[in-house]
Write a protein that holds these residues in place. Structure first.
Motif: not given
Ligand code: CA
Length: 427
Positions: A24, A48, A203-204, A241
């Motif tokens: 990221d 990301d 999205d983590g 993640d």
């Molecule tokens: Ca990710």
């Protein structure tokens, strides 16, 4: 939005608990002077990367360097077009780099860019990183996820019976880098109100923290604490993640600055009948009564005429009133259930209040994390932690749930700051 309004922001990025590196990247750019503000605006980005090892890191880094570089050179004529060109320039730069070295083939990155401009908030977006906006008691997702899950749902209306989408929820359908060109979603300009709080995240975060939780934390905590708490929650829930949160809060208007029409919230109460209608109805009623009196006591014919005229006027006024009400009917409540996120494509919206349920959940999380930390001997300032927990419990008893959420977040962060790990933590 005005140049005079303050912008509070903070960012936290974390490798997570299962990854070897952090792919990221993020950046925040605040204009240096008013001339620059009028020309382009403040800019915030989350990217990301993907492609494994150093490749994803390189792709996301190129994105957060190229987009501001191009955007800030803009002439200020059309910020939507400028932002689109900046994201396309990043795509070209990543693609060119990918073709130079066989190890970099197919490297890519998401890119979500928020520009706060004099025209409003403008978003440039590719991939499944997200932009949320919290305004009063609602959290709105302002970006459409370019993921298999969202694309299929857009095409089919529902994912029921297609296949087990949860196995493929991380498949993204658009990213910067793999192709020479890419379709960039440009959203806005959205009006910016004082107090609006934005979150850009990878999205983590969004895979681990629900929309109502995100909204409540953004509402209750200052940007720096909100960003820390979101990353902590993602790690408490497994940290599978990398996670990155950029939180941006727009300040109040200074007293000497007048808001523009787009910045005045519409709070009209349409459930009221309105004085003009009431006066009209009363006037006709009075004519009706006077007509009856004239009919009985003085001139029967004139009285009957006045009563008939009053009845016709009542009918006309009623038709006009019904027409007016149907034109101005308020939109139906979209979210009667606080715990649910409702899809209203292409975005989503949810209520984000600090409820008893949320405080209960956070207190349980604190108890679990506390037990592990005490057993494993983390170097936590337990005295300060216990003070925060006691304050949260007192707020819970007094049903002051917003205060309780603030206190319990303080106590959770005081533990998670000492989370031991083998990887590298970036923040
Ligand atoms: Ca990710």
């Amino acid at each position: 939005m005005h140049w005079e309004q303050t912008v509070l922001y903070d960012a936290v990025t974390d490798i997570g608990l299962r990854r070897q590196n952090n792919e990221d990247a993020h950046c925040a750019y605040i204009c240096r002077d008013e001339a620059e503000w009028w020309r382009c605006g403040h800019l915030f980005i989350v990217a990301d990367g993907m492609g494994g090892h150093a490749v994803g890191e390189l792709a996301s880094r190129i994105a957060i360097e190229t987009v501001p570089h191009t955007f800030l050179k803009s002439s200020g004529v059309d910020p939507r077009k400028t932002l689109q060109e900046a994201v396309l320039a990043a795509n070209r730069a990543i693609n060119e780099r990918g073709t130079q070295n066989v190890d970099f083939h197919h490297m890519g990155t998401t890119c979500t860019a928020l520009a706060l401009t004099p025209h409003g908030a403008i978003v440039g977006h590719v991939g499944d990183s997200r932009l949320y906006r919290v305004r009063r008691d609602r959290v709105d997702q302002l970006t459409f996820d370019h993921s298999l899950e969202w694309e299929l749902e857009r095409q089919h209306g529902s994912l029921e019976g297609i296949f087990d989408i949860h196995l493929h929820r991380n498949v993204i359908t658009r990213s910067l880098g793999p192709e020479k060109t890419v379709e960039v979603d440009i959203e806005g300009p959205f009006p910016i109100l004082p107090g609006d709080t934005f979150l850009l995240c990878s999205d983590g975060i969004s895979n681990q923290v629900t929309d109502p939780e995100i909204g409540a934390l953004l509402r209750e905590l200052p940007p720096s604490q909100a960003a820390r708490m979101l990353v902590n929650l993602a790690n408490i829930r497994g940290g599978p993640d990398n996670s990155t949160a950029v939180v941006v809060r727009v300040g109040e208007l200074p007293a000497n600055v007048l808001p523009s029409s787009a910045e005045i919230p519409i709070e009209e109460d349409r459930s009221q009948i309105g004085w003009s209608w009431l006066i009209s109805f009363w006037s006709i009623a009075m004519c009706f009564v006077i007509g009856l009196a004239i009919q009985w006591f003085t001139d029967e014919f004139a009285g009957i005429l006045m009563v008939i005229a009053s009845m016709i006027a009542t009918a006309v006024l009623l038709i006009a009133f019904i027409h007016h009400r149907s034109k101005n009917r308020p939109a139906p409540e979209r979210d009667p259930d606080e715990s649910q996120t409702h899809h209203s494509r292409p975005h989503r919206t949810a209520v984000c209040l600090s409820t008893k349920v949320l405080l209960d959940l956070l207190m349980k999380i604190d108890a679990e994390v506390q037990r592990s930390a005490r057993e494993d001997g983390w170097k936590v300032d337990w005295e300060a932690h216990d003070v925060a927990v006691a304050a949260a419990q007192a707020a819970y008893r007094e049903k002051r749930y917003a205060k309780g959420v603030r206190e319990i977040c303080r106590s959770i962060c005081s533990i998670m700051d000492h989370l031991p790990r083998n990887g590298v933590r970036m923040s």
